[in-house]
Design a protein around this motif. Structure first.
Motif, mmCIF file in Angstrom:
data_model
loop_
_atom_site.group_PDB
_atom_site.id
_atom_site.type_symbol
_atom_site.label_atom_id
_atom_site.label_comp_id
_atom_site.label_asym_id
_atom_site.label_seq_id
_atom_site.Cartn_x
_atom_site.Cartn_y
_atom_site.Cartn_z
ATOM 1 N N GLU A 217 0.824 -1.210 0.000
ATOM 2 C CA GLU A 217 0.000 0.000 0.000
ATOM 3 C C GLU A 217 0.859 1.261 0.000
ATOM 4 O O GLU A 217 0.615 2.195 -0.769
ATOM 5 C CB GLU A 217 -0.904 0.024 1.234
ATOM 6 C CG GLU A 217 -2.158 -0.791 1.126
ATOM 7 C CD GLU A 217 -3.076 -0.577 2.321
ATOM 8 O OE1 GLU A 217 -2.701 0.201 3.238
ATOM 9 O OE2 GLU A 217 -4.165 -1.179 2.361
ATOM 10 N N GLY A 218 1.871 1.284 0.841
ATOM 11 C CA GLY A 218 2.671 2.485 1.003
ATOM 12 C C GLY A 218 3.594 2.793 -0.149
ATOM 13 O O GLY A 218 4.076 3.922 -0.274
ATOM 14 N N ASN A 219 3.848 1.796 -0.998
ATOM 15 C CA ASN A 219 4.779 1.992 -2.107
ATOM 16 C C ASN A 219 4.152 1.690 -3.463
ATOM 17 O O ASN A 219 4.871 1.465 -4.434
ATOM 18 C CB ASN A 219 6.012 1.103 -1.909
ATOM 19 C CG ASN A 219 6.783 1.430 -0.652
ATOM 20 O OD1 ASN A 219 7.606 2.341 -0.628
ATOM 21 N ND2 ASN A 219 6.515 0.692 0.417
ATOM 22 N N ALA A 224 3.438 -0.446 -8.650
ATOM 23 C CA ALA A 224 2.340 -0.802 -9.558
ATOM 24 C C ALA A 224 2.807 -1.360 -10.898
ATOM 25 O O ALA A 224 2.380 -2.451 -11.311
ATOM 26 C CB ALA A 224 1.414 0.391 -9.756
ATOM 27 N N PRO A 225 3.673 -0.655 -11.647
ATOM 28 C CA PRO A 225 4.078 -1.204 -12.944
ATOM 29 C C PRO A 225 4.961 -2.438 -12.840
ATOM 30 O O PRO A 225 5.093 -3.191 -13.812
ATOM 31 C CB PRO A 225 4.845 -0.031 -13.577
ATOM 32 C CG PRO A 225 5.348 0.765 -12.424
ATOM 33 C CD PRO A 225 4.284 0.659 -11.374
ATOM 34 N N LYS A 226 5.535 -2.666 -11.666
ATOM 35 C CA LYS A 226 6.457 -3.794 -11.495
ATOM 36 C C LYS A 226 5.767 -5.049 -10.980
ATOM 37 O O LYS A 226 6.287 -6.156 -11.160
ATOM 38 C CB LYS A 226 7.575 -3.402 -10.527
ATOM 39 C CG LYS A 226 8.370 -2.183 -10.962
ATOM 40 C CD LYS A 226 9.382 -1.794 -9.906
ATOM 41 C CE LYS A 226 10.164 -0.548 -10.310
ATOM 42 N NZ LYS A 226 11.168 -0.174 -9.283
ATOM 43 N N LEU A 227 4.606 -4.880 -10.319
ATOM 44 C CA LEU A 227 3.925 -6.021 -9.718
ATOM 45 C C LEU A 227 2.621 -6.389 -10.413
ATOM 46 O O LEU A 227 2.013 -7.411 -10.079
ATOM 47 C CB LEU A 227 3.637 -5.745 -8.233
ATOM 48 C CG LEU A 227 4.830 -5.733 -7.278
ATOM 49 C CD1 LEU A 227 4.356 -5.490 -5.849
ATOM 50 C CD2 LEU A 227 5.617 -7.041 -7.349
ATOM 51 N N LYS A 228 2.181 -5.606 -11.361
ATOM 52 C CA LYS A 228 0.898 -5.887 -12.003
ATOM 53 C C LYS A 228 0.882 -7.291 -12.591
ATOM 54 O O LYS A 228 1.742 -7.672 -13.385
ATOM 55 C CB LYS A 228 0.622 -4.871 -13.107
ATOM 56 C CG LYS A 228 -0.746 -5.089 -13.773
ATOM 57 C CD LYS A 228 -1.039 -4.042 -14.822
ATOM 58 C CE LYS A 228 -2.409 -4.266 -15.452
ATOM 59 N NZ LYS A 228 -2.714 -3.234 -16.489
ATOM 60 N N GLY A 229 -0.104 -8.062 -12.168
ATOM 61 C CA GLY A 229 -0.291 -9.412 -12.689
ATOM 62 C C GLY A 229 0.690 -10.447 -12.178
ATOM 63 O O GLY A 229 0.656 -11.598 -12.629
ATOM 64 N N GLU A 252 -8.419 -7.655 0.021
ATOM 65 C CA GLU A 252 -9.298 -6.485 0.045
ATOM 66 C C GLU A 252 -8.505 -5.209 -0.214
ATOM 67 O O GLU A 252 -8.969 -4.309 -0.930
ATOM 68 C CB GLU A 252 -10.005 -6.400 1.399
ATOM 69 C CG GLU A 252 -11.011 -7.519 1.628
ATOM 70 C CD GLU A 252 -11.432 -7.637 3.091
ATOM 71 O OE1 GLU A 252 -10.962 -6.796 3.910
ATOM 72 O OE2 GLU A 252 -12.205 -8.562 3.417
ATOM 73 N N SER A 253 -7.315 -5.126 0.348
ATOM 74 C CA SER A 253 -6.472 -3.949 0.141
ATOM 75 C C SER A 253 -6.042 -3.820 -1.313
ATOM 76 O O SER A 253 -6.154 -2.741 -1.914
ATOM 77 C CB SER A 253 -5.237 -4.031 1.046
ATOM 78 O OG SER A 253 -4.299 -3.031 0.715
ATOM 79 N N MET A 254 -5.594 -4.923 -1.898
ATOM 80 C CA MET A 254 -5.084 -4.860 -3.261
ATOM 81 C C MET A 254 -6.198 -4.651 -4.287
ATOM 82 O O MET A 254 -5.965 -4.121 -5.370
ATOM 83 C CB MET A 254 -4.285 -6.125 -3.578
ATOM 84 C CG MET A 254 -3.022 -6.268 -2.739
ATOM 85 S SD MET A 254 -1.850 -7.478 -3.368
ATOM 86 C CE MET A 254 -1.250 -6.636 -4.844
ATOM 87 N N ALA A 255 -7.415 -5.053 -3.920
ATOM 88 C CA ALA A 255 -8.549 -4.846 -4.828
ATOM 89 C C ALA A 255 -8.873 -3.367 -4.983
ATOM 90 O O ALA A 255 -9.500 -2.955 -5.973
ATOM 91 C CB ALA A 255 -9.774 -5.591 -4.315
ATOM 92 N N ALA A 261 -4.044 -3.945 -9.469
ATOM 93 C CA ALA A 261 -2.900 -4.844 -9.288
ATOM 94 C C ALA A 261 -2.997 -6.100 -10.141
ATOM 95 O O ALA A 261 -1.983 -6.753 -10.396
ATOM 96 C CB ALA A 261 -2.789 -5.234 -7.817
ATOM 97 N N ALA A 262 -4.217 -6.441 -10.566
ATOM 98 C CA ALA A 262 -4.435 -7.673 -11.338
ATOM 99 C C ALA A 262 -3.851 -8.885 -10.596
ATOM 100 O O ALA A 262 -3.268 -9.780 -11.203
ATOM 101 C CB ALA A 262 -3.838 -7.558 -12.742
#
Length: 322
Positions: A217-219, A224-229, A252-255, A261-262
């Motif tokens: 959440e904090g980062n 985002a572009p590095k962890l998507k999917g 719930e947080s990632m949703a 985040a996919a």
């Protein structure tokens, strides 16, 4: 290595999958084991420092070279279950550019508001809930309490050097050694009193840097572009150690994250600790699909297969297709 190879042969996983993943899977499991062991004795400030950098940046490439791993992030994955589930997710989150995806099963607490049944940020006592009732540490699939946190910590107190659970090598001691800082005596600061369970002031704040939900959440702007999917997590809804609660919080947080985040979260109704929604060969095939999607259409992959492996003229990889 031999066990993984034999399992692949017995289950008749295709040769292409072995080519892609044999070294990466074995390396990922070995690094996860090494970090889990180091966490029980090392200063947490160093876990994401020289020791882990050496494992990730030196040991892993050396093993990949020895066993003909591709040596690219798009062909490098982490996986594991329980503590290995936490480590595999943590590696992906902490080294998002180095790994191409994680498959993390029934992980140790990924949100410290549900550290099993303890809220490290709000609860006053690890052994007792707000109504003074004993907190369970493990349950049967039918819901009956197997043993409480007090029982388990008492057992670890007996095993621990100096009569303290933090030096026992047990589950609560290992977590404490991994997530807590060192005290003036050089030993990990207990998160709570070994006898009464009263929380040590500042435990939540001190342990928060290893709360993967907070880290994500904090980062998220940079992650985002590095962890998507790349994140896949699963757990049984009747996990004996209540690990499903923290996974729900992370899901719930990632949703709610933007951009999305996919991530994939799966929950098994009535399933306990160790539940897997798919077989290991199916996981490996998903990894290969992820590698195929991330691999360059030209250059490294084509040259690698042509120079290092015998293959037929119809090899889909050398043709750049699928």
């Amino acid at each position: 290595m031999s066990i993984s190879r034999k399992a692949m042969e017995v289950r008749k996983v295709d040769a292409t999958l072995v080519t892609y993943l044999l070294a990466s899977i074995s390396v990922g499991l070995n690094i996860a084991l090494a970090i889990a062991i180091l966490g029980a004795s090392a200063d947490p400030e160093k876990l994401n420092g020289r020791t882990v950098r050496a494992l990730v940046e030196e040991v892993l490439p050396a093993i990949e070279h020895e066993f003909r791993g591709l040596g690219h992030p798009w062909a490098r994955f982490t996986t594991g279950g329980s503590t290995g589930g936490w480590v595999s997710l943590a590696l992906q989150v902490l080294y998002p550019d180095f790994f191409g995806g994680c498959w993390s099963g029934f992980p140790d607490p990924v949100d410290f508001r549900d550290f099993q049944l303890v809220n490290l940020y709000a609860d006053a006592n690890a052994f007792l809930d707000g109504d003074g009732r004993e907190r369970a540490s493990a349950r049967e699939l039918d819901g009956r309490v197997r043993f409480t946190i007090r029982h388990e910590v008492r057992h670890e107190n007996v095993l621990g050097l100096g009569g303290v659970f933090t030096r026992s090598g047990g589950q609560w001691g290992a977590w404490n050694a991994t997530f807590a800082g060192r005290g003036p005596d050089g030993w990990p600061v207990p998160g709570w009193d070994p006898r009464s369970g009263a929380m040590t002031p500042g435990t939540g704040t001190n342990w928060a840097r290893w709360d993967l939900r907070r880290v994500i959440e904090g980062n998220w702007e940079s992650l985002a572009p590095k962890l998507k999917g790349k994140i896949r997590v699963w757990v049984g809804e009747s996990d004996e150690y209540f690990l499903n609660h923290a996974v729900h919080r992370l899901a719930e947080s990632m949703a709610k994250l933007e951009p999305p985040a996919a991530a994939r979260f799966e929950f098994g109704p009535g399933k306990g600790h160790g539940w897997n929604p798919r077989s290991q060969p199916e996981v490996w095939r998903e990894m290969q699909a992820a590698a195929d999607a991330g691999a360059p259409r030209e250059g490294g992959r084509e040259a690698y297969f042509k120079s290092r492996f015998l293959h037929g003229a119809a090899c889909v990889h050398c043709k750049g297709g699928r």
